[in-house]
Design a protein around this motif. Structure first.
Motif, PDB file in Angstrom:
ATOM      1  N   GLN A  68       0.828  -1.202   0.000  1.00 37.90           N
ATOM      2  CA  GLN A  68       0.000   0.000   0.000  1.00 37.90           C
ATOM      3  C   GLN A  68       0.868   1.261   0.000  1.00 37.90           C
ATOM      4  OE1 GLN A  68      -2.817  -0.361   3.334  1.00 37.90           O
ATOM      5  NE2 GLN A  68      -4.433  -0.596   1.803  1.00 37.90           N
ATOM      6  N   TYR A  69       1.903   1.239   0.826  1.00 37.10           N
ATOM      7  CA  TYR A  69       2.799   2.397   0.909  1.00 37.10           C
ATOM      8  C   TYR A  69       3.517   2.636  -0.415  1.00 37.10           C
ATOM      9  CZ  TYR A  69       6.858   5.181   2.232  1.00 37.10           C
ATOM     10  OH  TYR A  69       7.833   6.147   2.284  1.00 37.10           O
ATOM     11  N   LYS A  97      -6.724   0.074  -4.907  1.00 43.17           N
ATOM     12  CA  LYS A  97      -5.570   0.938  -5.208  1.00 43.17           C
ATOM     13  C   LYS A  97      -4.862   0.491  -6.482  1.00 43.17           C
ATOM     14  CE  LYS A  97      -4.229   2.778  -0.687  1.00 43.17           C
ATOM     15  NZ  LYS A  97      -5.485   2.537   0.018  1.00 43.17           N
ATOM     16  N   SER A 126       5.397   6.629  -7.531  1.00 41.31           N
ATOM     17  CA  SER A 126       5.268   7.544  -8.684  1.00 41.31           C
ATOM     18  C   SER A 126       6.116   7.096  -9.868  1.00 41.31           C
ATOM     19  CB  SER A 126       5.650   8.980  -8.279  1.00 41.31           C
ATOM     20  OG  SER A 126       4.844   9.438  -7.233  1.00 41.31           O
ATOM     21  N   LEU A 143       2.607   1.743  -3.488  1.00 37.32           N
ATOM     22  CA  LEU A 143       1.679   2.220  -4.510  1.00 37.32           C
ATOM     23  C   LEU A 143       1.348   3.695  -4.317  1.00 37.32           C
ATOM     24  CD1 LEU A 143      -0.779  -0.814  -4.733  1.00 37.32           C
ATOM     25  CD2 LEU A 143       0.879  -0.094  -6.459  1.00 37.32           C
ATOM     26  N   LYS A 144       1.386   4.127  -3.096  1.00 31.23           N
ATOM     27  CA  LYS A 144       1.051   5.515  -2.793  1.00 31.23           C
ATOM     28  C   LYS A 144       2.212   6.462  -3.075  1.00 31.23           C
ATOM     29  CE  LYS A 144      -0.459   8.429   1.082  1.00 31.23           C
ATOM     30  NZ  LYS A 144      -0.814   8.437   2.521  1.00 31.23           N
ATOM     31  N   THR A 145       3.451   5.990  -2.918  1.00 35.56           N
ATOM     32  CA  THR A 145       4.600   6.908  -2.924  1.00 35.56           C
ATOM     33  C   THR A 145       5.564   6.754  -4.097  1.00 35.56           C
ATOM     34  OG1 THR A 145       5.915   5.386  -1.556  1.00 35.56           O
ATOM     35  CG2 THR A 145       4.562   7.012  -0.404  1.00 35.56           C
ATOM     36  N   PRO A 171      -4.722   6.156 -12.965  1.00 38.35           N
ATOM     37  CA  PRO A 171      -4.304   7.334 -12.192  1.00 38.35           C
ATOM     38  C   PRO A 171      -5.015   8.623 -12.601  1.00 38.35           C
ATOM     39  CG  PRO A 171      -2.391   6.020 -12.805  1.00 38.35           C
ATOM     40  CD  PRO A 171      -3.567   5.416 -13.501  1.00 38.35           C
ATOM     41  N   GLU A 175       5.657   0.461  -9.712  1.00 38.34           N
ATOM     42  CA  GLU A 175       4.285   0.096  -9.359  1.00 38.34           C
ATOM     43  C   GLU A 175       3.907  -1.241  -9.996  1.00 38.34           C
ATOM     44  OE1 GLU A 175       2.100   3.459 -10.670  1.00 38.34           O
ATOM     45  OE2 GLU A 175       2.778   4.744  -9.022  1.00 38.34           O
TER      46      GLU A 175
END
Length: 601
Positions: free
Chosen positions: A417-418, A464, A424, A420-422, A469, A429
């Motif tokens: 999760q982290y 997620k 970029s 995929l969020k950070t 995007p 990904e």
């Protein structure tokens, strides 16, 4: 002429009281004496210097003759070499130590690598001899000398290959050996002082004990600064070879000597390495802890201990692999945050060595609450995507996977999760999504059921993953890696999970996935294909109409202008993009067909 002037000034100084010579006397002695040596009259100068009547003059002013003497000794081709060496040795015996120190340090400064290596080899023993004559007042002078020596060493090129180190093509290895020999007596003195101090703890003469401690701490402090600077500069930059690659390695021996010196001076290697997790230490002396123990020096120390096992004899084996990993994460974080390839390489090697001792699937999720356990993966992403060296990018990916393998299922879930969020970055990904698919596959195997990668807990993670995007406006080529891995994951879930069992929750979530991912993706594919087909048509028309094949075209695709290239290259790139859209669409169609079949069973 110069010889006559030297004789005259010596005769004039005989009439003066000891140590009352004027600046004019100093200048006359210096200029005439240096000129005599440069002109080859070293035999006559030697006679004057050795004359018993002239010893007070030599004691006060003889050190000024060092520059031409050292030049002759460095060149080694003068016919007067033996006389100049005799003068040099007599000056070392006769002149005042502090003045000799200044004169020798001035001659240590060189710019050419060959001259640097030669001056270090020639002058370190005399400098050692002079410093030892200073007795208990030597600490600050030793610190100044070591600083100059390391500044000179930093100017020498480092050997990068096994052959360069074996042949010592830059003479750096010889200089390291010379430096090791130079510091040995001072390290031994600091060690003896430490032992004496420990033995005198119970003495009642407290005042004397405090004065002695100040002196020994000052010497130890200067040697500690030297060791720390060596770790953070020379050894952090150098490529240390393991014993299998290079059985006899001068650089590895130099690193071992530095660690041995630290231990001899009472520094605990485990305490230094584990300092990030230990309480702040109360250390005597004028240096603050961050200055006394620079972070890069400690990171290099951890690298030498855990990667090359140097100083392992002084390192107890009672620490658990997880504790060692936690401590080393601070060092890894620092090394991977740098841009220098030598530091990145050491960071990757230290991280890998720290991880391999940890059992797979054992690291708990609460470790991710520690800042370094999240910062290091971010630094790894930068290495994998920005580093110019292919081998470091590849190793970064390998270490990232190794770190994932060590996490337990909950930690993996939170880590994905982290990332995929950070992250970029589409490639990163996509790699994370591929790992998610592997974890789901493992959870669906008989007897491997877990809470995190199936059922209701899995759905937030899938949401997620299975999303565009920027909706239909998403740049499909930029996000291709992520999109294809997302489609492959969805296709796997549709094939693997039965509608009646719905272990992953995919069948109750499918209508949301259709709205958030599949429909926008279809629209995006159609929009992108139409745009690229128009660009292809215009490029072909322009080529046929008025531009030769060798001419350069500039074509805009979306908001970006493609780099100038020949029309054939532009056409090839546009065809490649259209093929990519066809590939995405084919997977989309396959997923729709599978979904329809499974739902109708």
């Amino acid at each position: 002429m110069a010889l006559e002037q030297l004789s005259d000034v010596v005769q004039r100084c005989h009439t003066l009281p000891d140590d009352s010579y004027t600046s004019e006397d100093h200048d006359a002695f210096t200029i005439s004496g240096r000129t005599c040596i440069e002109e080859g009259d070293s035999a006559q100068v030697l006679s004057i210097v050795l004359d018993e009547k002239n010893q007070e003059i030599v004691r006060c002013m003889g050190w000024t003759l060092l520059p031409p003497l050292i030049q002759v000794l460095m060149n080694k081709d003068s016919k007067k070499l033996s006389q100049c060496l005799a003068i040099f040795n007599h000056l070392l015996q006769t002149c005042r130590p502090k003045e000799l120190l200044i004169g020798l340090l001035e001659q240590l400064e060189q710019d050419d690598p060959l001259a640097i290596a030669e001056s270090l080899h020639l002058l370190l023993k005399p400098l050692q001899r002079v410093l030892l004559c200073l007795g208990s007042r030597k600490a600050s002078s030793l610190g100044m000398t070591l600083c100059s020596v390391l500044d000179q060493l930093a100017k020498l090129p480092l050997p990068h290959t096994k052959e360069q180190e074996e042949d010592d093509v830059f003479s750096l290895c010889r200089c390291c050996n010379d430096i090791t020999d130079f510091v040995k007596p001072f390290v031994q003195e600091a060690r003896q002082n430490l032992q004496n101090r420990e033995g005198n703890i119970q003495r009642t003469d407290r005042v004397r004990g405090e004065l002695g401690r100040d002196k020994e701490d000052e010497l130890r402090t200067e040697l500690l600064k030297f060791c720390m600077k060596t770790l953070s500069h020379t050894l952090l930059e150098a490529q240390i070879k393991d014993s299998d690659t290079l059985p006899e390695s001068p650089l590895r021996d130099f690193a071992t000597d530095i660690l041995t010196s630290l231990s001899a001076m009472g520094e605990s290697l485990p305490s230094l390495v584990f300092q990030p997790l230990l309480r702040r230490r109360q250390v005597p002396g004028f240096l603050e802890e961050e200055v006394r123990y620079p972070k890069e020096s400690l990171a290099c120390l951890a690298y030498l201990l855990f990667v090359h096992h140097l100083g392992a004899d002084a390192f107890p084996s009672v620490f658990s692999p997880v504790f060692a990993l936690r401590c080393n994460m601070e060092h890894v974080c620092l090394l991977l945050s740098r841009t220098e390839e030598s530091r990145i390489q050491k960071g990757l090697e230290l991280y890998e060595k720290s991880l391999v001792r940890v059992e797979d699937g054992s690291l708990p999720a609460d470790l991710l609450e520690i800042r370094s356990f999240l910062t290091v993966p971010q630094n790894l992403v930068k290495v994998m995507t920005l580093c110019t060296r292919h081998d470091l990018r590849t190793r970064g990916l390998k270490v990232l996977q190794l770190s994932i393998d060590k996490l337990n299922t909950e930690a993996k879930y939170n880590f994905f999760q982290y990332m995929l969020k950070t992250s970029s970055h589409s490639g990163v990904e996509g790699y994370v999504i591929k790992n998610i698919k592997n974890q789901i596959d493992a959870a669906l195997q008989p007897g491997n059921s877990n809470l995190w990668f199936e059922g209701a807990q899995l759905l937030p993670l899938l949401r997620k993953v299975l999303v565009l995007p920027d909706g239909p406006e998403t740049d499909l080529l930029q996000y291709l890696d992520r999109i294809m891995e997302s489609l492959n994951l969805l296709r796997y879930l549709v094939i693997r999970d039965k509608v009646t069992e719905n272990q992953t929750g995919i069948w109750t979530e499918l209508y949301k996935i259709e709205d958030a991912f599949l429909k926008p993706l279809r629209v995006g594919v159609n929009m992108s294909r139409a745009h690229y087909e128009r660009e292809l048509h215009d490029t072909l028309a322009t080529k046929r109409g008025k531009v030769k094949a060798e001419s350069m075209l500039s074509v805009s695709v979306g908001k970006e202008k493609l780099p100038n290239m020949t029309s054939e290259s532009q056409i090839q790139a546009l065809h490649s993009a259209l093929h990519t859209f066809d590939m995405i669409e084919s997977v989309l169609v396959r997923i729709e067909e599978l979904t329809e079949v499974k739902e109708n069973l």
